[in-house]
Design an enzyme around this catalytic site. Structure first.
Site, mmCIF file in Angstrom:
data_model
loop_
_atom_site.group_PDB
_atom_site.id
_atom_site.type_symbol
_atom_site.label_atom_id
_atom_site.label_comp_id
_atom_site.label_asym_id
_atom_site.label_seq_id
_atom_site.Cartn_x
_atom_site.Cartn_y
_atom_site.Cartn_z
ATOM 1 N N LYS A 124 -43.835 -55.779 32.893
ATOM 2 C CA LYS A 124 -42.875 -55.487 33.952
ATOM 3 C C LYS A 124 -43.589 -55.748 35.265
ATOM 4 O O LYS A 124 -44.820 -55.631 35.342
ATOM 5 C CB LYS A 124 -42.428 -54.024 33.889
ATOM 6 N N ASP A 164 -34.524 -57.884 37.300
ATOM 7 C CA ASP A 164 -34.274 -56.450 37.109
ATOM 8 C C ASP A 164 -33.607 -56.010 38.418
ATOM 9 O O ASP A 164 -33.041 -56.858 39.134
ATOM 10 C CB ASP A 164 -35.582 -55.687 36.815
HETATM 11 P P1 NDP Z 1 -28.960 -54.317 40.279
HETATM 12 O O1 NDP Z 1 -29.930 -54.389 41.390
HETATM 13 O O2 NDP Z 1 -28.117 -55.497 39.987
HETATM 14 O O3 NDP Z 1 -27.999 -53.063 40.485
HETATM 15 C C1 NDP Z 1 -28.477 -51.777 40.589
HETATM 16 C C2 NDP Z 1 -27.314 -50.847 40.889
HETATM 17 O O4 NDP Z 1 -27.757 -49.518 40.766
HETATM 18 C C3 NDP Z 1 -26.763 -51.018 42.299
HETATM 19 O O5 NDP Z 1 -25.381 -50.803 42.281
HETATM 20 C C4 NDP Z 1 -27.488 -49.904 43.054
HETATM 21 O O6 NDP Z 1 -26.789 -49.441 44.209
HETATM 22 C C5 NDP Z 1 -27.488 -48.827 41.992
HETATM 23 N N1 NDP Z 1 -28.543 -47.851 42.281
HETATM 24 C C6 NDP Z 1 -29.864 -48.099 42.489
HETATM 25 N N2 NDP Z 1 -30.515 -46.955 42.748
HETATM 26 C C7 NDP Z 1 -29.578 -45.974 42.689
HETATM 27 C C8 NDP Z 1 -29.623 -44.583 42.858
HETATM 28 N N3 NDP Z 1 -30.774 -43.955 43.144
HETATM 29 N N4 NDP Z 1 -28.470 -43.878 42.725
HETATM 30 C C9 NDP Z 1 -27.307 -44.512 42.451
HETATM 31 N N5 NDP Z 1 -27.205 -45.832 42.285
HETATM 32 C C10 NDP Z 1 -28.331 -46.542 42.395
HETATM 33 O O7 NDP Z 1 -29.820 -53.912 38.995
HETATM 34 P P2 NDP Z 1 -29.477 -54.110 37.452
HETATM 35 O O8 NDP Z 1 -28.042 -53.925 37.208
HETATM 36 O O9 NDP Z 1 -30.141 -55.346 36.994
HETATM 37 O O10 NDP Z 1 -30.318 -52.900 36.811
HETATM 38 C C11 NDP Z 1 -29.758 -51.616 36.626
HETATM 39 C C12 NDP Z 1 -30.551 -50.870 35.564
HETATM 40 O O11 NDP Z 1 -30.511 -51.599 34.331
HETATM 41 C C13 NDP Z 1 -32.053 -50.698 35.857
HETATM 42 O O12 NDP Z 1 -32.489 -49.487 35.265
HETATM 43 C C14 NDP Z 1 -32.694 -51.867 35.103
HETATM 44 O O13 NDP Z 1 -34.048 -51.614 34.796
HETATM 45 C C15 NDP Z 1 -31.833 -51.874 33.862
HETATM 46 N N6 NDP Z 1 -31.818 -53.109 33.103
HETATM 47 C C16 NDP Z 1 -31.530 -54.305 33.682
HETATM 48 C C17 NDP Z 1 -31.501 -55.460 32.923
HETATM 49 C C18 NDP Z 1 -31.099 -56.776 33.488
HETATM 50 O O14 NDP Z 1 -31.002 -57.730 32.717
HETATM 51 N N7 NDP Z 1 -30.832 -56.897 34.788
HETATM 52 C C19 NDP Z 1 -31.837 -55.428 31.495
HETATM 53 C C20 NDP Z 1 -32.043 -54.098 30.962
HETATM 54 C C21 NDP Z 1 -32.055 -53.009 31.757
HETATM 55 P P3 NDP Z 1 -27.241 -49.904 45.687
HETATM 56 O O15 NDP Z 1 -26.788 -51.323 45.786
HETATM 57 O O16 NDP Z 1 -26.554 -48.960 46.594
HETATM 58 O O17 NDP Z 1 -28.741 -49.763 45.713
HETATM 59 O O1 2IT Z 2 -35.318 -54.045 31.366
HETATM 60 C C1 2IT Z 2 -35.115 -55.171 30.879
HETATM 61 O O2 2IT Z 2 -35.045 -55.332 29.657
HETATM 62 C C2 2IT Z 2 -34.942 -56.308 31.789
HETATM 63 N N1 2IT Z 2 -34.962 -56.121 32.993
HETATM 64 C C3 2IT Z 2 -34.775 -57.691 31.236
HETATM 65 C C4 2IT Z 2 -36.100 -58.306 30.913
HETATM 66 C C5 2IT Z 2 -36.062 -59.759 30.526
HETATM 67 O O3 2IT Z 2 -37.161 -60.306 30.365
HETATM 68 O O4 2IT Z 2 -34.988 -60.349 30.362
#
Ligand code: NDP
Ligand code: 2IT
Length: 441
Positions: A124, A164
């Site tokens: 990460k 992420d």
């Molecule tokens: P994004 O940056 O696309 O979106 C994050 C969202 O979460 C935004 O709407 C943000 O709001 C909100 N957010 C962040 N911090 C807070 C908080 N403290 N309270 C409330 N809302 C919050 O990120 P992702 O969708 O990619 O990631 C979201 C989660 O999923 C993370 O935990 C990530 O590790 C996990 N994840 C992501 C993957 C991926 O492929 N992208 C894969 C697997 C897991 P704002 O815009 O206001 O900050």
């Molecule tokens: O938390 C996760 O699994 C991710 N942010 C995706 C990682 C990846 O290599 O696609």
């Protein structure tokens, strides 16, 4: 290593890393059990080897903002465990990024990546850079500065980052362009690329879609289905919006989305058209979710979370520790049937214990959100073979992988409400620790 030895080891060697401790302690009973099985005499030192990252790289990211001033951020890559395959995991750009957060994410990534069945190690990385309120040009310059250092630590057979929080398709494009200009290599060194330059179809959708496929498997296992179920989703980013799209397509009623300023509540259920109108750029300084609420006549509650709205299923898809003990009690009181984590570790340790004690199944992120990294793994195969894939092919494979992960949890997790936690940890750890044992010290 037993659970109290694990705790003592963390206190001694990773003091103050609270998120890392939380993630490891959740898995401690499973670490203890799997190690007892694989290394009863402690001959292979698997416990300590599991808990110390193979490599922790930190670097300076210096860049100029639009006013010509120099800004400096801290960049990181934690190459946590490479036993199963090349290091793999996302990059996060957020002010909260630090060593503890990245170590917790990389530790969970090791089990998650093992569960996909693909040959993926775990890493990460990211930076304590806040894209919010930054211009596109500033984010682009930041990505170039970040890659100027990161490029020497990654490679298609070494370490393959992806997105992420704060890093989506546009940032991956800028990072890839920088890598290609620095090294002259057009190789699969990042996943989540645009489909015009080696990206897999459906990678942007994969985490959210995969989460909903996992929920479908959970329901099918109980002779039930998503059609007609009410769903709470937190977040309004990549994972949340594609989870919402797929849930709506399956006939569920999505009642909420949220962000760091508050919660959109739509008791009639969001429509696909309404979701299409939500475009979130990481540099946005305004509030696109509130704008959407105003547009569709839904309510936007400042500083609120989704967890006090009555529903069947909760999908926390925003960030770590966003759902606490009180939220868990409220969900239970309102009759929640399943909490499935789209985010990584969104439930606090106390929230988790509260849900499990009440008999509410909790699907941990390392199982339920593995669809994203799984399709990243398929993108690596596509890049290595140079043979493009179709969205239909990827979707079929994603469904199959999520189905297998669900079944693995059921087979290895026992009968309790913590079945998915125990099963995901056990199966993931068994693969990682067996690979480590086989490769020696
Ligand atoms: P994004 O940056 O696309 O979106 C994050 C969202 O979460 C935004 O709407 C943000 O709001 C909100 N957010 C962040 N911090 C807070 C908080 N403290 N309270 C409330 N809302 C919050 O990120 P992702 O969708 O990619 O990631 C979201 C989660 O999923 C993370 O935990 C990530 O590790 C996990 N994840 C992501 C993957 C991926 O492929 N992208 C894969 C697997 C897991 P704002 O815009 O206001 O900050
Ligand atoms: O938390 C996760 O699994 C991710 N942010 C995706 C990682 C990846 O290599 O696609």
């Amino acid at each position: 290593m037993n659970s109290s030895e694990i705790e003592a080891y963390l206190e001694a060697h990773a003091p103050g890393e609270t998120e890392f401790h939380q993630a490891v302690l959740e898995a401690a009973p499973d670490i203890e059990r799997v190690i007892k099985d694989l290394d009863p005499d402690g001959e292979h030192g698997l416990g300590a080897r599991l808990l110390v990252p193979e490599r922790l790289i930190t670097f300076r990211v210096a860049w100029r903002n639009d006013d010509g001033e120099v800004e400096v951020n801290r960049g990181y890559r934690v190459q946590f465990n490479g036993a199963v395959g090349p290091y793999k995991g996302g990059l996060r750009f957020a002010p909260s990024v630090n060593v503890s957060v990245l170590k917790f994410l990389a530790f969970e990534q090791a089990m998650k990546n093992a569960l996909t069945g693909l040959p993926l190690g775990a890493a990460k990385g990211g930076a304590d850079f806040d894209p919010k309120g930054r211009s596109e040009r500033e984010i682009e310059r930041f990505c170039i500065a970040f890659m100027t250092e990161l490029h020497r630590h990654i490679g298609p057979d070494l370490d393959v980052p992806a997105g992420d929080q704060g890093v989506g398709a546009q940032e991956i494009g800028w990072l890839f362009g920088a890598y290609r200009r620095i090294t002259g290599q057009h190789v699969g060194v990042l996943t989540g690329k645009g489909t015009d330059f080696g990206g897999s179809p459906l990678r942007p959708e994969a985490t959210g879609y995969g989460l909903v496929y996992f929920v479908e498997e959970f329901l099918k296992h109980r002779d039930d289905a998503l059609d007609g179920k009410s769903v709470l989703i937190s977040g309004a980013g990549n994972v949340a919006t594609f989870a919402a799209h797929k849930a709506i397509e399956k006939g569920a009623k999505v009642l909420t989305l949220s962000n760091s300023t508050g919660c959109l509540v739509c008791m009639n259920g969001l429509t696909a058209n309404a979701l299409d109108a939500l475009t979130v750029d990481h540099g946005d300084a305004d509030n696109p979710l509130k704008a959407l609420a105003d547009n569709i006549g839904a309510e936007f509650q400042d500083d609120a979370t989704p967890w006090d709205v009555k529903a069947d299923i909760a999908l926390p898809c925003a960030t770590q520790n966003e759902l606490d003990e009180d939220d868990a009690k409220t969900l239970i009181k309102n009759g929640i049937c399943l909490v499935a984590e789209g985010a990584n570790m969104p439930c606090t340790a106390k929230a988790q214990a509260t849900l499990i004690d009440a008999g509410i199944p909790l699907a941990p992120g390392k199982a339920a959100n593995a669809g994203g990294v799984a399709v990243s793994g398929l993108e690596m195969i596509q890049n290595a073979s140079r043979e493009p894939r179709t969205a239909e092919d990827i979707d079929t494979k994603l469904k199959a992988i999520m189905g297998r992960i669900h079944q693995t949890c059921v087979d290895q997790g026992g009968d309790g409400a913590d079945q998915y936690i125990r099963g995901a940890n056990t199966a993931g750890l068994r693969k990682v620790l067996s690979a480590m044992k086989a490769q020696g010290v």
